[in-house]
Design an enzyme around this catalytic site. Structure first.
Site, PDB file in Angstrom:
ATOM      1  N   THR A  99       0.808  -0.987  -0.321  1.00 32.86           N
ATOM      2  CA  THR A  99       0.386   0.190   0.270  1.00 32.86           C
ATOM      3  C   THR A  99       1.141   0.692  -0.315  1.00 32.86           C
ATOM      4  O   THR A  99       1.501   1.538   0.751  1.00 32.86           O
ATOM      5  CB  THR A  99      -1.346   0.135   0.808  1.00 32.86           C
ATOM      6  OG1 THR A  99      -1.702  -1.171   0.736  1.00 32.86           O
ATOM      7  CG2 THR A  99      -1.985   1.204   1.256  1.00 32.86           C
ATOM      8  N   LYS A 174      -7.308   1.402  -3.353  1.00 33.16           N
ATOM      9  CA  LYS A 174      -7.149   1.093  -1.707  1.00 33.16           C
ATOM     10  C   LYS A 174      -7.091   2.190  -0.496  1.00 33.16           C
ATOM     11  O   LYS A 174      -7.394   2.345  -0.100  1.00 33.16           O
ATOM     12  CB  LYS A 174      -4.982   0.126  -1.182  1.00 33.16           C
ATOM     13  CG  LYS A 174      -5.221   0.612  -0.540  1.00 33.16           C
ATOM     14  CD  LYS A 174      -5.243  -1.073   0.001  1.00 33.16           C
ATOM     15  CE  LYS A 174      -4.864  -1.274   1.585  1.00 33.16           C
ATOM     16  NZ  LYS A 174      -4.847  -2.830   2.043  1.00 33.16           N
ATOM     17  N   LYS A 242       0.666   5.239   7.791  1.00 27.56           N
ATOM     18  CA  LYS A 242       1.264   5.907   6.365  1.00 27.56           C
ATOM     19  C   LYS A 242       0.351   5.566   5.737  1.00 27.56           C
ATOM     20  O   LYS A 242      -0.443   6.736   5.288  1.00 27.56           O
ATOM     21  CB  LYS A 242       1.939   4.418   6.420  1.00 27.56           C
ATOM     22  CG  LYS A 242       2.711   5.058   4.884  1.00 27.56           C
ATOM     23  CD  LYS A 242       1.756   3.630   4.360  1.00 27.56           C
ATOM     24  CE  LYS A 242       2.103   2.126   4.827  1.00 27.56           C
ATOM     25  NZ  LYS A 242       1.178   0.902   3.660  1.00 27.56           N
TER      26      LYS A 242
END
Ligand code: NAP
Length: 291
Positions: A99, A174, A242
């Site tokens: 990701t 995502k 993150k």
């Protein structure tokens, strides 16, 4: 077996180890690399070949999959002195399952184009259990031809594989997923706090709610882990921060996502960066008592 593509796999953490195992089980000749070599041991004992660098992985394989931690790790693996591009050759396909940032995905795809290498972004969702069961959802950015060339490989650990558009689109899909999860994680934690404060049996609450309109993955999977006081990762708090940071790079105002980011940052500051995201409840249930 003879005709199977030679597959490289870089990043053998919570997700990567399980995903690479599925590739071995499916009979792919597998070439592995990870920052900490010991995490490759179980795979090597079953026949995977250890490589000394991403560069060596590229030089030995047809397709390389990567799932490391952060965008900076992805840059190191692809663009470093001993990185994938240093050992690449025309016709290869690299797939980044990390990701990571949509902008970096575009940059890697462009660098790949110059070298005749297709680079797809294909971040996954479904968690550590999805990786173990081989039932992940892969969100792909790139082109149809590239995806078709690697689809049978991705199918070894994914039930759903969808091309969302050009380079970076998988990462945007995502990020959309992680924005949704900002709502389900904060909602799940507040649900459990409210139910317990009002004297309800939490097992019964989870069972009932997962059978109705409030059902969601966070409640079904992380609710029981909280009741078992299991705060291990799963999905690291540091990685979720993150991911929310990537979503918040958008120019859109995303107040729910911002709130989740602030709460997870607070949790990390309390020492939970390496815990699983279900530890969010620890902001309130310290030593199992709401304060
Ligand atoms: P993890 O356990 O930290 O695994 C990352 C692996 O990448 C580690 O083994 C790490 O090496 C390795 N690595 C990092 N930089 C490297 C480099 N430069 N060269 C070689 N190896 C390197 O994390 P994870 O939970 O598997 O997650 C991986 C990615 O998938 C993250 O981007 C995460 O956000 C995403 N993701 C995770 C989940 C989940 O539920 N866990 C679900 C979907 C997506 P070391 O062994 O030395 O640390």
């Amino acid at each position: 077996m003879q005709n199977k593509k030679r597959v490289g796999f870089i990043g053998l953490g919570v997700m990567g180890q399980a995903m690479a195992q599925h590739l071995l089980d499916a009979g792919y000749p597998l070439f592995v690399y990870n920052r900490t070599q010991s995490k490759a041991q179980a795979l090597v004992e079953q026949g995977a070949k250890w490589c000394e660098s991403p560069r060596q992985v590229a030089s030995e394989t047809d397709v390389v999959l990567t799932i490391v931690g952060y965008p900076s790790d992805v840059e190191a693996v692809y663009l470093g002195e001993d990185g994938l591009f240093a050992g690449s050759r025309e016709g290869q396909i690299f797939v980044d399952l990390t990701t990571s940032s949509p902008k970096l995905a575009i940059k890697l795809s462009e660098q790949g184009q110059e070298k005749g290498v297709k680079v797809l972004d294909a971040p996954v969702s479904g968690g550590d259990l999805g990786a173990k069961r081989g039932s992940l959802t892969a969100m792909v950015g790139g082109d149809q031809e590239g995806l078709e060339a690697v689809e049978s490989i991705l199918k070894c650990f994914s039930h759903s594989i969808v091309l969302h558009g050009g380079p970076g689109s998988g990462q945007h899909a995502k990020a959309s997923n992680q924005i949704m999860i900002a709502g389900t994680m904060t909602g799940m934690v507040e649900t459990l706090r409210y139910a317990r404060a009002n004297g309800l049996d939490l097992d019964k609450v989870i069972q009932t709610l997962t059978g109705g309109a409030a059902n969601n993955w966070s409640l079904a999977n992380y609710g029981p882990r909280i009741l078992n006081e299991d705060y291990s990762p799963g999905f690291f708090v540091k990685h979720y921060i993150k991911d929310l940071g990537i979503a918040l790079e958008s120019e859109l105002e995303l107040p729910g996502t911002q709130l989740a980011y602030d709460l997870y940052q607070k949790l990390s500051d309390l020492g939970y960066a390496d815990a699983g995201t279900q530890a969010l409840i620890k902001l309130w249930w310290k030593d199992e008592a709401e304060d």
